[in-house]
Design an enzyme around this catalytic site. Structure first.
Site, PDB file in Angstrom:
ATOM      1  N   GLY A  46       0.791  -1.224   0.000  1.00  0.00           N
ATOM      2  CA  GLY A  46       0.000   0.000   0.000  1.00  0.00           C
ATOM      3  C   GLY A  46       0.818   1.265   0.000  1.00  0.00           C
ATOM      4  O   GLY A  46       0.401   2.282   0.571  1.00  0.00           O
ATOM      5  N   ALA A  47       1.963   1.246  -0.651  1.00  0.00           N
ATOM      6  CA  ALA A  47       2.865   2.401  -0.624  1.00  0.00           C
ATOM      7  C   ALA A  47       2.613   3.380  -1.762  1.00  0.00           C
ATOM      8  O   ALA A  47       3.445   4.236  -2.040  1.00  0.00           O
ATOM      9  CB  ALA A  47       4.315   1.927  -0.646  1.00  0.00           C
ATOM     10  N   ASN A  48       1.466   3.279  -2.415  1.00  0.00           N
ATOM     11  CA  ASN A  48       1.151   4.214  -3.497  1.00  0.00           C
ATOM     12  C   ASN A  48       0.561   5.520  -2.968  1.00  0.00           C
ATOM     13  O   ASN A  48       0.392   6.476  -3.714  1.00  0.00           O
ATOM     14  CB  ASN A  48       0.167   3.566  -4.485  1.00  0.00           C
ATOM     15  N   THR A  49       0.274   5.578  -1.649  1.00  0.00           N
ATOM     16  CA  THR A  49      -0.321   6.778  -1.082  1.00  0.00           C
ATOM     17  C   THR A  49      -0.055   6.844   0.416  1.00  0.00           C
ATOM     18  O   THR A  49       0.351   5.858   1.032  1.00  0.00           O
ATOM     19  CB  THR A  49      -1.851   6.805  -1.353  1.00  0.00           C
ATOM     20  N   GLY A  50      -0.284   8.006   0.993  1.00  0.00           N
ATOM     21  CA  GLY A  50      -0.294   8.168   2.442  1.00  0.00           C
ATOM     22  C   GLY A  50       0.983   7.787   3.162  1.00  0.00           C
ATOM     23  O   GLY A  50       2.101   8.063   2.701  1.00  0.00           O
ATOM     24  N   ILE A  51       0.817   7.131   4.303  1.00  0.00           N
ATOM     25  CA  ILE A  51       1.932   6.748   5.161  1.00  0.00           C
ATOM     26  C   ILE A  51       2.913   5.846   4.412  1.00  0.00           C
ATOM     27  O   ILE A  51       4.129   6.007   4.502  1.00  0.00           O
ATOM     28  CB  ILE A  51       1.413   6.026   6.419  1.00  0.00           C
ATOM     29  N   GLY A  52       2.374   4.888   3.662  1.00  0.00           N
ATOM     30  CA  GLY A  52       3.233   3.961   2.931  1.00  0.00           C
ATOM     31  C   GLY A  52       4.100   4.661   1.910  1.00  0.00           C
ATOM     32  O   GLY A  52       5.277   4.330   1.745  1.00  0.00           O
ATOM     33  N   SER A 175      -3.021  -0.023  15.268  1.00  0.00           N
ATOM     34  CA  SER A 175      -3.638   1.244  15.658  1.00  0.00           C
ATOM     35  C   SER A 175      -3.967   1.215  17.138  1.00  0.00           C
ATOM     36  O   SER A 175      -4.169   0.149  17.727  1.00  0.00           O
ATOM     37  CB  SER A 175      -4.922   1.480  14.857  1.00  0.00           C
ATOM     38  N   TYR A 200     -12.966  -3.021  12.195  1.00  0.00           N
ATOM     39  CA  TYR A 200     -11.630  -2.430  12.021  1.00  0.00           C
ATOM     40  C   TYR A 200     -10.809  -2.603  13.301  1.00  0.00           C
ATOM     41  O   TYR A 200      -9.631  -2.988  13.244  1.00  0.00           O
ATOM     42  CB  TYR A 200     -11.763  -0.954  11.673  1.00  0.00           C
TER      43      TYR A 200
END
Length: 316
Positions: A46-52, A175, A200
């Site tokens: 998931g490194a295409n956006t945000g924290i990643g 989290s 979640y």
């Protein structure tokens, strides 16, 4: 009503005026290590956006060969292009990985293992949040299937390469909401009772328990594992909840940026002398306490065994 609206307006005005001070307080820790990574190989889901994406950017800046493993390859390529230009590191690669489909996970792992002879850092970063009830391709409740079982299988498939590359690390994003989570073995798929908020939370508790049990099984291998709370971050993760989107927009000046949210992941991936804390939970770049349920060794072991059964794997 007018009095209440007036008070609310005054409160918001005060908060916005004091935003810089409040943001500085909530920004949290910063990864201080100067460790460089030439010759090291990293996989980030998931490194295409945000924290990643910010995690990938920093690891690329330090010289690592970084694999962005994500479902949306076009977004992944866009992120990789940006990171390559920013860091002057051409070794930022994109590969297809859909954590909601075990066939996709196996295909990614097979391709990666054929391509790379080493793997030093695996960051289980991707996740979903507040999804309406749905199931993955394999019939798992979506939060459980993506956030826990998808990363469980991915780690299993890449673990021998991690061992061969030791010292190596596995970092899994959890989290603080794991405190509200519970592993309901009698209704693990949420078919009897479902709340997308609690689903979640349950999956984030599973992430902590997975890290705890993984660390036990990896003792003596040179591979260590850490669970991370990134903080309350401005990201796309809340897109399934109108209320959270509204709150995130309202309080965005006080939330962490993606760069700030990446700091604890980077700390656990890079900081020296962290090996004795394998299996622990980190927030703001330091070890912090977990809920009593997250410390339950019997639950961790049982969840591990049930996860293996659901995925049809044997973890020696």
């Amino acid at each position: 009503m007018l009095v209440i609206l007036g008070l609310l307006t005054s409160l918001l005005s005060f908060l916005y005026v004091t935003a810089p001070t409040i943001r500085k307080f909530f920004a949290g820790g910063v990864c201080r290590t100067n460790v460089q990574l030439p010759g090291k190989v990293v996989v980030i889901t998931g490194a295409n956006t945000g924290i990643g994406k910010e995690t990938a950017r920093e690891l690329a800046r330090r010289g690592a060969r970084v694999y962005i493993a994500c479902r949306d390859v076009l977004k992944g390529e866009s992120a990789a292009s940006e990171i390559r230009a920013d860091t002057k590191n051409s070794q930022v690669l994109v590969r297809k990985l859909d954590l909601s489909d075990t066939k996709s996970i196996r295909a990614f792992a097979e391709g990666f293992l054929a391509e790379e002879k080493q793997l030093h850092i695996l960051i289980n970063n991707a996740g979903v949040m507040m999804c309406p009830y749905s199931k993955t391709v394999d019939g798992f409740e979506t939060h459980l299937g993506v956030n826990h079982l998808g990363h469980f299988l991915l780690t299993h498939l890449l673990l021998e390469r991690l061992k061969e590359s030791a010292p190596a690390r596995v970092v899994t994003l959890s989290s603080m909401v794991h405190y509200a989570g519970k592993i309901r073995f009698h209704d693990l798929q949420g078919e009897k009772r479902y709340s997308r908020g609690f689903a979640y939370c349950h999956s984030k508790l599973a992430n902590v328990l997975f890290t705890r049990e993984l660390a036990k099984k990896l003792q003596g291998t040179g591979v260590t594992a850490y669970a991370v709370h990134p903080g309350i971050v401005r990201s796309e993760l809340v897109r399934h909840s109108f209320l959270l989107c509204l709150l995130w927009r309202l309080f965005s000046p006080f939330l962490k940026s993606a760069w700030e949210g990446a700091q604890t992941s980077l700390h656990c991936a890079l900081a020296e002398d962290l090996e004795p804390l394998s299996g622990k939970y980190f927030s703001d770049c330091k070890r912090t306490w977990v809920s009593p349920r997250a410390r339950n060794n019997k639950t961790a072991e049982h969840l591990w065994n049930v996860s293996c059964e659901l995925l049809g794997i044997r973890w020696e």
